[in-house]
Design an enzyme around this catalytic site. Structure first.
Site, PDB file in Angstrom:
ATOM      1  N   GLN A  82       0.814  -1.218   0.000  1.00 12.81           N
ATOM      2  CA  GLN A  82       0.000   0.000   0.000  1.00 12.81           C
ATOM      3  C   GLN A  82       0.847   1.267   0.000  1.00 12.81           C
ATOM      4  OE1 GLN A  82      -2.624  -1.549   3.374  1.00 12.81           O
ATOM      5  NE2 GLN A  82      -4.043  -0.264   2.223  1.00 12.81           N
ATOM      6  N   CYS A 122     -10.927   0.001   3.480  1.00 11.95           N
ATOM      7  CA  CYS A 122      -9.514  -0.117   3.128  1.00 11.95           C
ATOM      8  C   CYS A 122      -8.965   1.269   2.807  1.00 11.95           C
ATOM      9  CB  CYS A 122      -9.356  -1.049   1.924  1.00 11.95           C
ATOM     10  SG  CYS A 122      -7.654  -1.276   1.391  1.00 11.95           S
ATOM     11  N   LEU A 123      -7.768   1.577   3.321  1.00 13.02           N
ATOM     12  CA  LEU A 123      -7.158   2.880   3.061  1.00 13.02           C
ATOM     13  C   LEU A 123      -6.880   3.098   1.574  1.00 13.02           C
ATOM     14  CD1 LEU A 123      -4.614   3.065   6.049  1.00 13.02           C
ATOM     15  CD2 LEU A 123      -6.874   4.130   5.883  1.00 13.02           C
ATOM     16  N   GLU A 165      -4.764  -7.758   5.588  1.00 13.07           N
ATOM     17  CA  GLU A 165      -3.431  -7.270   5.210  1.00 13.07           C
ATOM     18  C   GLU A 165      -2.650  -8.342   4.447  1.00 13.07           C
ATOM     19  OE1 GLU A 165      -3.011  -4.201   5.380  1.00 13.07           O
ATOM     20  OE2 GLU A 165      -4.681  -3.808   6.739  1.00 13.07           O
ATOM     21  N   HIS A 168      -3.493  -8.264   0.886  1.00 14.23           N
ATOM     22  CA  HIS A 168      -2.755  -7.211   0.162  1.00 14.23           C
ATOM     23  C   HIS A 168      -1.420  -7.751  -0.370  1.00 14.23           C
ATOM     24  CE1 HIS A 168      -4.975  -3.492   0.300  1.00 14.23           C
ATOM     25  NE2 HIS A 168      -5.177  -3.579   1.598  1.00 14.23           N
TER      26      HIS A 168
END
Length: 200
Positions: A82, A122-123, A165, A168
């Site tokens: 990210q 989610c950011l 996470e 990701h």
């Protein structure tokens, strides 16, 4: 309070406090932090990260910076992908004020058959919340930022954050795990949110 007493109350007598206004300084920090988080459409978010083999000061500085960025963005987890780094590591903190958890080269060794649907955000996907089904309990093996082995048994929110996470690191987003109808609606909202960011 008994039912009879409830019936006698005039709705005008009940005070409803508005939610506290967000701290402008906190929100400004969040906006700045989110500018440094890769957003949907960036190829790095769909790429599988690589194993970490060097446990040095640079890695520890990086995990510390990721923890600060996550806190500033008001997130509970942040994966290396990210922030544009193809490394198998993420940081998380599910209880405010608790020590930062750093998981390097994480692997889910076991997950429960017991699963539940919950809404996730989610950011990297601004303004999007979708339902995702995940196991309630997991056991994870990993290393810390010094290369020492870790074994974590997690349940509930912590288990969900770890799985989110770890996804990701495999190039998987919550949009890939939500029902098709929600996915279409979320992608439309996501395009609008990202367009608004580009043209405030």
């Amino acid at each position: 309070m008994a039912d009879q007493e409830l019936q006698e109350l005039d709705p005008a007598d009940i005070e409803v406090s508005p939610p506290p206004a967000p701290d402008p300084e906190v929100m400004a920090r969040r906006r700045e932090a989110l500018k440094r988080v890769r957003k949907w459409g960036d190829p790095v978010l769909k790429t599988r990260a690589l194993e970490v083999s060097r446990f040095d000061d640079a890695l520890r500085t990086q995990t510390e910076a990721m923890g600060q960025l996550m806190d500033d963005a008001l997130g509970v987890g942040l994966a290396a992908t990210q922030v544009g780094l193809l490394q198998r590591l993420f940081v998380y903190r599910v209880v405010q004020g608790a020590p930062l958890n750093v998981l390097v080269n994480p692997v889910i060794e076991w997950s429960s058959k017991d699963e539940e649907w919950l809404e996730e955000g989610c950011l990297s996907l601004p303004a999007i919340h979708v339902d995702v089904e995940r196991p309630v309990h997991v056991r994870v093996s990993a290393q810390d930022e010094w290369g020492e082995p870790l074994s974590i048994e997690a349940s509930g929110l912590e288990a969900r954050v770890i799985q989110h996470e770890l996804d990701h690191l495999d190039g998987v987003l919550i949009l890939d795990r939500t029902p098709r109808g929600q996915r279409k609606e979320a992608m439309r909202a996501l395009r609008e949110a990202l367009a608004d960011d580009e043209h405030p």
